[in-house]
Design a protein around this motif. Structure first.
Motif, PDB file in Angstrom:
ATOM      1  N   SER A   1      -9.097   4.934  -1.452  1.00  0.00           N
ATOM      2  CA  SER A   1     -10.114   3.896  -2.121  1.00  0.00           C
ATOM      3  C   SER A   1     -11.074   3.762  -0.523  1.00  0.00           C
ATOM      4  O   SER A   1     -10.674   3.928   0.521  1.00  0.00           O
TER       5      SER A   1
ATOM      6  N   ALA B   1     -12.018   0.760   0.283  1.00  0.00           N
ATOM      7  CA  ALA B   1     -11.423  -0.265   1.061  1.00  0.00           C
ATOM      8  C   ALA B   1     -10.173   0.260   2.063  1.00  0.00           C
ATOM      9  O   ALA B   1     -10.467  -0.386   3.164  1.00  0.00           O
ATOM     10  N   SER B   2      -9.605   1.041   1.885  1.00  0.00           N
ATOM     11  CA  SER B   2      -8.771   1.569   2.970  1.00  0.00           C
ATOM     12  C   SER B   2      -9.232   2.347   3.922  1.00  0.00           C
ATOM     13  O   SER B   2      -8.909   2.216   5.015  1.00  0.00           O
TER      14      SER B   2
ATOM     15  N   TYR C   1     -12.334   1.724   5.086  1.00  0.00           N
ATOM     16  CA  TYR C   1     -13.279   0.546   5.691  1.00  0.00           C
ATOM     17  C   TYR C   1     -12.210  -0.279   6.619  1.00  0.00           C
ATOM     18  O   TYR C   1     -12.723  -0.853   7.469  1.00  0.00           O
ATOM     19  N   ARG C   2     -10.897  -0.328   6.203  1.00  0.00           N
ATOM     20  CA  ARG C   2      -9.947  -1.059   6.880  1.00  0.00           C
ATOM     21  C   ARG C   2      -9.824  -0.547   8.216  1.00  0.00           C
ATOM     22  O   ARG C   2      -9.426  -1.101   9.344  1.00  0.00           O
TER      23      ARG C   2
END
Length: 198
Positions: A33, A35-36, A38-39
């Protein structure tokens, strides 16, 4: 996951160039994802810097042949290997884009230039310890030599034949490499000589 994302970023960058290098494309390629992603990296520039650092550290670290000439020869050989391998186009793409992107330029300074400088500093420290150089180099001298290492790589890729086209051009890659090596060793020896010999 870090390894998968860096590998995916490398593949997207190589295949599509900077314009199509997006976090969405990288996440999709890695099966992750956004999100993973950007973390771990807050921007595509930071992700690109991670790719560049991965290439630089993977190829340039751990050199210790027992002599400064051998160490520098190994450094130059690994430098050429970076360009000849699939990593070459990706790294050159990032270097070219950095001129137009201040954020990427800062990241590449930290992740490529400082990595090369650190590795070169290690080689110099080893040479001083072995008494091949009379004294440690100052920061400005190490800075200049690091730029020589990086600059010859970029200049060769732009102004001379592509890394795999030496035979077609009639160039002798071994002769060119040895010339670069001897010039660099001369600079290094002069920089590490006592003041009375400099």
């Amino acid at each position: 996951m870090d390894t998968a994302l860096i590998q995916a970023a490398f593949e997207v960058l190589n295949e599509s160039g900077w314009a199509a290098f997006t976090t969405t494309a990288v996440a999709r390629r890695a099966g992750a994802s956004t999100a993973s992603l950007y973390r771990r990296w807050p921007s595509k520039q930071a992700l690109a810097g991670a790719v560049a650092r991965h290439i630089a550290l993977g190829e340039l670290s751990g050199i210790d042949t027992g002599s400064i000439a051998g160490d520098v020869r190994e450094l130059f050989m690994r430098k050429r290997r970076i360009l000849r391998a699939a990593t070459g186009p990706a790294l050159l793409t990032l270097m070219g884009q950095a001129a137009h992107d201040p954020e990427l330029r800062k990241i590449l300074h930290d992740d490529v230039y400082l990595t090369v400088r650190e590795q070169l500093g290690t080689l110099i420290a080893q040479a001083v310890h072995r008494k091949e150089l009379h004294k440690a180099l100052d920061a400005a001298q190490v800075d200049a030599l690091a730029l020589v290492v990086i600059g010859t790589t970029l200049a060769r890729s732009v102004f001379l034949a592509p890394p795999n086209a030496d035979e077609a051009s009639g160039a002798d890659p071994v002769e060119h490499s040895e010339t670069e090596l001897q010039l660099f060793l001369s600079l290094l020896a002069r920089s590490g000589a006592p003041a009375t010999e400099a």
